[in-house]
Design a protein around this motif. Structure first.
Motif, PDB file in Angstrom:
ATOM      1  N   GLY A  78       0.799  -1.224   0.000  1.00 49.96           N
ATOM      2  CA  GLY A  78       0.000   0.000   0.000  1.00 49.96           C
ATOM      3  C   GLY A  78       0.831   1.273   0.000  1.00 49.96           C
ATOM      4  O   GLY A  78       1.817   1.398   0.740  1.00 49.96           O
ATOM      5  N   ASN A  79       0.431   2.257  -0.819  1.00 54.68           N
ATOM      6  CA  ASN A  79       1.124   3.546  -0.859  1.00 54.68           C
ATOM      7  C   ASN A  79       1.046   4.292   0.472  1.00 54.68           C
ATOM      8  O   ASN A  79       1.920   5.102   0.780  1.00 54.68           O
ATOM      9  N   GLY A  80       0.006   4.014   1.266  1.00 52.98           N
ATOM     10  CA  GLY A  80      -0.133   4.667   2.560  1.00 52.98           C
ATOM     11  C   GLY A  80       1.046   4.390   3.469  1.00 52.98           C
ATOM     12  O   GLY A  80       1.420   5.231   4.303  1.00 52.98           O
ATOM     13  N   ILE A  81       1.645   3.209   3.330  1.00 53.80           N
ATOM     14  CA  ILE A  81       2.800   2.867   4.157  1.00 53.80           C
ATOM     15  C   ILE A  81       4.012   3.682   3.721  1.00 53.80           C
ATOM     16  O   ILE A  81       4.804   4.139   4.558  1.00 53.80           O
ATOM     17  N   LEU A  82       4.178   3.898   2.419  1.00 50.19           N
ATOM     18  CA  LEU A  82       5.274   4.740   1.940  1.00 50.19           C
ATOM     19  C   LEU A  82       5.110   6.169   2.453  1.00 50.19           C
ATOM     20  O   LEU A  82       6.088   6.801   2.886  1.00 50.19           O
ATOM     21  N   LEU A  83       3.878   6.682   2.417  1.00 49.25           N
ATOM     22  CA  LEU A  83       3.614   8.034   2.912  1.00 49.25           C
ATOM     23  C   LEU A  83       3.908   8.124   4.400  1.00 49.25           C
ATOM     24  O   LEU A  83       4.540   9.081   4.867  1.00 49.25           O
ATOM     25  N   ALA A  84       3.457   7.114   5.154  1.00 47.93           N
ATOM     26  CA  ALA A  84       3.697   7.100   6.603  1.00 47.93           C
ATOM     27  C   ALA A  84       5.189   7.080   6.903  1.00 47.93           C
ATOM     28  O   ALA A  84       5.653   7.752   7.833  1.00 47.93           O
ATOM     29  N   SER A  85       5.941   6.334   6.114  1.00 49.44           N
ATOM     30  CA  SER A  85       7.389   6.258   6.358  1.00 49.44           C
ATOM     31  C   SER A  85       8.047   7.618   6.170  1.00 49.44           C
ATOM     32  O   SER A  85       8.955   7.991   6.918  1.00 49.44           O
TER      33      SER A  85
END
Length: 255
Positions: A78-85
């Motif tokens: 999920g792209n949300g995990i990249l954003l969170a990182s």
């Protein structure tokens, strides 16, 4: 927590902690080097394709949390995990959607003569997927397949073990696929086990991925919701919970 390095014959895998979960940051090349080495050494590996919904769920579902922790690799879907990182000052560079893993596995699998077992989706979808596979990837070694609507796992495990596939792809949707692999991995005579969500539906043509432009804009999640609005009931609470987890971590409220 410091990241760990796994040296492999070709490249390496780095692992770092995000929101309490160890995540493997790797590209397709390193992932397939790992898979190749695992199969060659007759070892087992459960590979999880992780998205924000799963990260949120594991905070309240202890069994699911254990299933995630027990997996050998947790890679970003999920792209949300990249954003969170990025928000949390971490360095996660790679995202590999499950459907792309399957596509590449089938391509490389023909070259390396890997055998596959496919589990999941409806009888109609999985049968259509197999027929398409025989046409588009005729050199694929198909050990067997079964739909995902079953109550008794034992006959399926026995069927898998009769052929001992190199790779087992499980499309039961999360958290069912991760839990099924976790509960049965010691009984299964296979090397690589991956939960692939709805990839069979996409690869058989019943569902479409977002157009390339939306994928490049990291808006594939929006396309999926627009295509399947019933997902909103499940996705919105998970999205809000995941966002709150990131905010608390960013503000240091977990300390």
């Amino acid at each position: 927590m410091k990241g760990k390095k796994y040296s492999m014959q070709e490249g390496s895998l780095s692992e770092l902690s995000l929101l309490g979960i160890l995540i493997t940051d790797c590209n397709l090349s390193d992932l397939f080097s790992y898979i190749t080495e695992t199969i060659q050494n007759n070892q087992k590996a459960h590979i999880v394709t992780l998205n924000p919904e799963m990260v949120a769920r594991q905070t309240t579902d202890e069994e699911f949390k254990i299933a995630l922790q027990s997996a050998e690799l947790r890679i970003v879907d999920g792209n949300g995990i990249l954003l969170a990182s990025r928000i949390l000052g971490k360095t996660i560079k790679h995202r590999i959607p499950g459907v792309e893993i399957v596509e590449e596995l089938l391509k490389i699998g023909q070259e390396k003569r890997w055998s596959f077992y496919f589990l999941g989706s409806s009888q109609e979808v999985i049968s259509k997927f197999i027929e398409n596979l025989k046409i588009l990837a005729p050199k694929t070694i198909i050990s067997g397949y079964h739909h995902g609507y079953f109550e008794n796992s034992l006959p399926i495990i026995e069927d898998i073990n009769r052929s001992k596939p190199d790779i087992l792809l499980v499309g039961l949707g999360s958290p069912h696929q991760e839990l099924w692999i976790y509960h049965n991995r010691n009984l299964l005579q296979t090397s690589i086990m991956i939960g692939i969500g709805g990839s069979f539906d996409v690869l058989c043509g019943d569902k479409k991925r977002a157009p390339l432009l939306l994928r490049q804009m990291k808006l594939e999640w929006l396309y999926r919701i627009a295509s399947e609005p019933r997902r909103l009931k499940r996705v919105i609470p998970a999205f809000l919970k995941f966002g709150w987890m990131v905010l608390k971590e960013r503000l240091g409220l977990n300390e």
